[in-house]
Every structure is written in structure tokens, then in C-alpha cells.
Design a protein around this motif. Sequence first.
Motif, PDB file in Angstrom:
ATOM      1  N   SER A 127       0.834  -1.200   0.000  1.00  0.00           N
ATOM      2  CA  SER A 127       0.000   0.000   0.000  1.00  0.00           C
ATOM      3  C   SER A 127       0.873   1.256   0.000  1.00  0.00           C
ATOM      4  CB  SER A 127      -0.954   0.008   1.191  1.00  0.00           C
ATOM      5  OG  SER A 127      -0.228   0.076   2.389  1.00  0.00           O
ATOM      6  N   GLY A 128       2.104   1.114   0.482  1.00  0.00           N
ATOM      7  CA  GLY A 128       3.023   2.242   0.450  1.00  0.00           C
ATOM      8  C   GLY A 128       3.733   2.396  -0.879  1.00  0.00           C
ATOM      9  N   SER A 129       3.509   1.427  -1.759  1.00  0.00           N
ATOM     10  CA  SER A 129       4.203   1.456  -3.050  1.00  0.00           C
ATOM     11  C   SER A 129       3.264   1.971  -4.136  1.00  0.00           C
ATOM     12  CB  SER A 129       4.691   0.041  -3.377  1.00  0.00           C
ATOM     13  OG  SER A 129       5.484   0.053  -4.536  1.00  0.00           O
ATOM     14  N   THR A 130       3.387   3.252  -4.437  1.00  0.00           N
ATOM     15  CA  THR A 130       2.513   3.879  -5.433  1.00  0.00           C
ATOM     16  C   THR A 130       3.216   3.982  -6.786  1.00  0.00           C
ATOM     17  OG1 THR A 130       3.320   6.096  -4.972  1.00  0.00           O
ATOM     18  CG2 THR A 130       1.492   5.298  -3.617  1.00  0.00           C
ATOM     19  N   LEU A 131       2.435   4.293  -7.803  1.00  0.00           N
ATOM     20  CA  LEU A 131       3.016   4.505  -9.127  1.00  0.00           C
ATOM     21  C   LEU A 131       4.045   5.629  -9.079  1.00  0.00           C
ATOM     22  CD1 LEU A 131      -0.101   4.186 -11.475  1.00  0.00           C
ATOM     23  CD2 LEU A 131       1.638   2.466 -10.948  1.00  0.00           C
ATOM     24  N   ALA A 132       3.737   6.683  -8.324  1.00  0.00           N
ATOM     25  CA  ALA A 132       4.666   7.807  -8.212  1.00  0.00           C
ATOM     26  C   ALA A 132       6.005   7.351  -7.639  1.00  0.00           C
ATOM     27  CB  ALA A 132       4.058   8.892  -7.325  1.00  0.00           C
ATOM     28  N   GLN A 133       5.916   6.504  -6.599  1.00  0.00           N
ATOM     29  CA  GLN A 133       7.142   5.986  -5.980  1.00  0.00           C
ATOM     30  C   GLN A 133       7.956   5.140  -6.934  1.00  0.00           C
ATOM     31  OE1 GLN A 133       7.108   3.978  -2.320  1.00  0.00           O
ATOM     32  NE2 GLN A 133       7.291   5.915  -1.204  1.00  0.00           N
ATOM     33  N   ILE A 134       7.251   4.320  -7.701  1.00  0.00           N
ATOM     34  CA  ILE A 134       7.945   3.436  -8.632  1.00  0.00           C
ATOM     35  C   ILE A 134       8.656   4.246  -9.718  1.00  0.00           C
ATOM     36  CG2 ILE A 134       7.590   1.674 -10.411  1.00  0.00           C
ATOM     37  CD1 ILE A 134       5.301   0.581  -8.609  1.00  0.00           C
ATOM     38  N   VAL A 135       7.964   5.263 -10.232  1.00  0.00           N
ATOM     39  CA  VAL A 135       8.576   6.115 -11.247  1.00  0.00           C
ATOM     40  C   VAL A 135       9.799   6.830 -10.669  1.00  0.00           C
ATOM     41  CG1 VAL A 135       8.243   8.181 -12.656  1.00  0.00           C
ATOM     42  CG2 VAL A 135       6.457   6.438 -12.561  1.00  0.00           C
ATOM     43  N   GLN A 136       9.638   7.352  -9.445  1.00  0.00           N
ATOM     44  CA  GLN A 136      10.735   8.026  -8.758  1.00  0.00           C
ATOM     45  C   GLN A 136      11.926   7.081  -8.596  1.00  0.00           C
ATOM     46  OE1 GLN A 136      11.362  11.020  -7.947  1.00  0.00           O
ATOM     47  NE2 GLN A 136      13.262  10.549  -6.866  1.00  0.00           N
ATOM     48  N   ARG A 137      11.607   5.859  -8.197  1.00  0.00           N
ATOM     49  CA  ARG A 137      12.656   4.853  -7.977  1.00  0.00           C
ATOM     50  C   ARG A 137      13.409   4.557  -9.276  1.00  0.00           C
ATOM     51  NH1 ARG A 137      16.498   3.085  -5.208  1.00  0.00           N
ATOM     52  NH2 ARG A 137      16.856   0.856  -5.140  1.00  0.00           N
ATOM     53  N   GLU A 138      12.688   4.510 -10.367  1.00  0.00           N
ATOM     54  CA  GLU A 138      13.345   4.213 -11.651  1.00  0.00           C
ATOM     55  C   GLU A 138      14.250   5.359 -12.079  1.00  0.00           C
ATOM     56  OE1 GLU A 138      10.504   2.749 -14.549  1.00  0.00           O
ATOM     57  OE2 GLU A 138      10.528   0.818 -13.497  1.00  0.00           O
ATOM     58  N   LYS A 139      13.846   6.577 -11.738  1.00  0.00           N
ATOM     59  CA  LYS A 139      14.731   7.715 -12.036  1.00  0.00           C
ATOM     60  C   LYS A 139      16.027   7.582 -11.249  1.00  0.00           C
ATOM     61  CE  LYS A 139      11.336  11.229 -13.359  1.00  0.00           C
ATOM     62  NZ  LYS A 139      10.383  12.178 -12.755  1.00  0.00           N
ATOM     63  N   LEU A 141      17.399   4.925 -10.190  1.00  0.00           N
ATOM     64  CA  LEU A 141      18.199   3.803 -10.684  1.00  0.00           C
ATOM     65  C   LEU A 141      18.784   4.086 -12.060  1.00  0.00           C
ATOM     66  CD1 LEU A 141      15.918   0.849  -9.539  1.00  0.00           C
ATOM     67  CD2 LEU A 141      18.186   1.387  -8.671  1.00  0.00           C
ATOM     68  N   GLY A 142      18.450   5.239 -12.594  1.00  0.00           N
ATOM     69  CA  GLY A 142      19.087   5.653 -13.836  1.00  0.00           C
ATOM     70  C   GLY A 142      18.415   5.187 -15.102  1.00  0.00           C
ATOM     71  N   LYS A 143      17.129   4.830 -14.974  1.00  0.00           N
ATOM     72  CA  LYS A 143      16.424   4.430 -16.188  1.00  0.00           C
ATOM     73  C   LYS A 143      16.171   5.678 -17.032  1.00  0.00           C
ATOM     74  CE  LYS A 143      12.521   1.662 -17.730  1.00  0.00           C
ATOM     75  NZ  LYS A 143      11.387   0.840 -17.292  1.00  0.00           N
ATOM     76  N   VAL A 144      16.432   5.568 -18.305  1.00  0.00           N
ATOM     77  CA  VAL A 144      16.281   6.738 -19.179  1.00  0.00           C
ATOM     78  C   VAL A 144      14.809   7.081 -19.368  1.00  0.00           C
ATOM     79  CG1 VAL A 144      16.773   7.750 -21.429  1.00  0.00           C
ATOM     80  CG2 VAL A 144      18.372   6.114 -20.417  1.00  0.00           C
TER      81      VAL A 144
ATOM     82  N   LYS B 107      18.081  -4.142 -13.424  1.00  0.00           N
ATOM     83  CA  LYS B 107      18.799  -3.192 -12.555  1.00  0.00           C
ATOM     84  C   LYS B 107      18.046  -1.873 -12.417  1.00  0.00           C
ATOM     85  CE  LYS B 107      23.166  -4.803 -14.327  1.00  0.00           C
ATOM     86  NZ  LYS B 107      22.292  -5.314 -15.431  1.00  0.00           N
ATOM     87  N   THR B 108      17.305  -1.510 -13.457  1.00  0.00           N
ATOM     88  CA  THR B 108      16.616  -0.216 -13.403  1.00  0.00           C
ATOM     89  C   THR B 108      15.107  -0.373 -13.228  1.00  0.00           C
ATOM     90  OG1 THR B 108      16.353  -0.120 -15.797  1.00  0.00           O
ATOM     91  CG2 THR B 108      18.363   0.819 -14.889  1.00  0.00           C
ATOM     92  N   CYS B 109      14.672  -1.577 -12.832  1.00  0.00           N
ATOM     93  CA  CYS B 109      13.236  -1.809 -12.649  1.00  0.00           C
ATOM     94  C   CYS B 109      12.799  -1.284 -11.284  1.00  0.00           C
ATOM     95  CB  CYS B 109      12.925  -3.301 -12.768  1.00  0.00           C
ATOM     96  SG  CYS B 109      11.227  -3.693 -12.340  1.00  0.00           S
ATOM     97  N   GLY B 110      11.859  -0.359 -11.272  1.00  0.00           N
ATOM     98  CA  GLY B 110      11.429   0.254 -10.028  1.00  0.00           C
ATOM     99  C   GLY B 110      10.401  -0.552  -9.266  1.00  0.00           C
ATOM    100  N   ILE B 111       9.988  -1.674  -9.848  1.00  0.00           N
ATOM    101  CA  ILE B 111       8.923  -2.474  -9.257  1.00  0.00           C
ATOM    102  C   ILE B 111       9.454  -3.501  -8.257  1.00  0.00           C
ATOM    103  CG2 ILE B 111       7.044  -4.087  -9.803  1.00  0.00           C
ATOM    104  CD1 ILE B 111       6.969  -2.806 -12.596  1.00  0.00           C
TER     105      ILE B 111
END
Lengths: 144, 144
Positions: A127-139, A141-144, B107-111
Amino acid sequence: MLSKKCKYAIHALVYLAERYQQGPVHIQDIAESQHIPKKFLEAILLELKNSKILHSKKGKGGGYYLYKSPEEVNLVEIIRLMDGAISLLPCVSYNYYEPCEECRDEKTCGIRDAFSMVRDETLRVLSGSTLAQIVQREKELGKV
Amino acid sequence: MLSKKCKYAIHALVYLAERYQQGPVHIQDIAESQHIPKKFLEAILLELKNSKILHSKKGKGGGYYLYKSPEEVNLVEIIRLMDGAISLLPCVSYNYYEPCEECRDEKTCGIRDAFSMVRDETLRVLSGSTLAQIVQREKELGKV
DNA sequence: TTAAACTCTACTGATTTTGTAGAATTAAAA
DNA sequence: TTTTAATTCTACAAAATCAGTAGAGTTTAA
């Protein structure tokens, strides 16, 4: 394990979250970039639309886009919609409760405790894992 | 959700844990008391025996009994054996790892983060839940 | 009016789950 | 030694679920 349908839904929603408030996105676009069969994805997006997570625009130049904000959509909601219960046993489920056929007496069943705890922890994390968080996390981690 | 097979296995093992070191128990006895189809239970018990959790005695007066002590058998072991991975995604599984088809780059998967945490919490709770604990809990709850 | 997009119903094949049938084997006891 | 009661093993099968497809219909922009 999550179903493919559910994994597809998560990936599609993350993709749309990255394009939040940038107009409708074609199914074709999502399907190709996320490696999801287009016809299957159609059904999934329709379901997400019926649940008010997405909206769509028909006709030429149409497509799907997030209706809720990325902060409002978490993994619990997506999983419940696609796969059903979060818990491992029906008798400890909040949203999909059913009495256990095997247990004669739920009150004296020594098994439920552990699965109630698993359910609580799973709900807490997801429940703490939102789409916003996932997108933020991917940024991060350096995902383009 | 756990499969019926897995739930049957847990119930059968708890039943045998309650009778630990009291000699072999007939399949028939377990099947009737736990409401499990006998032929299905046969296959389950055989699998548990092949995994060295149970032993059996053939012939007249035979049956199944716990080989490992109730303290040694936890829910993680049973679930892995019956249903496979504990984790919700194959790409975060310790024992059943497979790369995600959808993710191009792990490595860059935010999920994955969230599902790694769910896996850790689930393992923590379920590995601490042994047959001995479940039997103890049922005594506390007043099961005869 | 046309083309490009979503919508909707129905269907299908593959896989997994949940069993069942029945013969073979083993061992205790009469 | 024979009978009986139990597990073992192979093969099969029904039912449910999952994953995906086909194709006609509807909507809208250009």
C-alpha cells in the motif's frame, strides 16, 4: 505468484504514470514498449478504466491516460483488481473472505495467525508502493 | 493464494505433529478427520516423504509419521514444496528465480523493490511458524 | 467521408489444479 | 503360508483458470 495479466497491468500503469498529464497514449505504443500482446492489453486497460484508474479518449488521436494521480494508485489496488485477494488464505482475507473448508473451527485454528501477519506485512509494504514511488525509484536507478 | 494441495499438506502435517512419536497414522485416519480426499492425500504424503519430512511404515499397522521434529518443520518449507516460490515475482525469488520477461533491465526496474520487501517479510513470518508453534497455538486457543 | 483509435462479445487453446482408478508391493498376523 | 491391511506407483481425466485471439461495432478527428 502474480499472474501475467497483473504484471502487464503494473507495467502499463507505470508507463502511463511516466506520461501523466501528457495526453492519451495509444494501446499500440504501450503494447510494443512493454512487450505485451496488444489484444490482451486492450482487455486489461478496459478493466482499469472501469475501475476509474484510467480514462480513455476514443477515435483518432485517442488512447488511455491516468485518471487518478500516480500518488493515489498503489500496488494493493492493482493486484486486488487483477488477481484478487492479497492474503494467502481466504479465511484471513479482508476483501475476499471465505471460510476455510478444511478448518472446522476458525476460532481454534492455529494456522491463521501466521497468515494474518503475512497479510498485514504485505498490505503495509504494497500500500506504500505507489506509481509515483515506482517512477521516482526508476529515475534514481538511472532508467532513461 | 495457496493451493488446496498446500492447505491439505499443512493440515495433515499439523495433525501428525499432534501425534509425534506415537507411531504411524493411517492415511484414512488423516483423510477423514481433516476432510481431505484420500487418494489426493496419498500423493501429498508421498511427496512429503520423498522430501524427508515424513516417514512411512508399509503393510498392516502401517501409516505415516513425522520424521523431522515439529520444531524443525516450518511453513516456508511446506509452501515451497507444494506451491513453489514464496515471492510474488519470479525475478525476486531466492529458490525459483527467473528473469522477468517484461522487464528489459532488472537493474533499473522500479517495481522489484516493493516485492523484495514483501518476500523478506513473508519469509520472516513463515519461517518462524513451525508445526510445534501451530500445535502450541491450538492448545492455547482451546482446541481439544 | 475516411481512417484511426477504443469497445465489446465471443471464442479457443494451453496449462494447472484437483482429483480418480487400479494394479503392485510390503509386512503383520492368523 | 496365506490373508489382510496398509503404502506405492503409473496412468488417466474432469474442471477450472490463464493467456491470448477474432472480428464486428462505435467513436472521433481530420
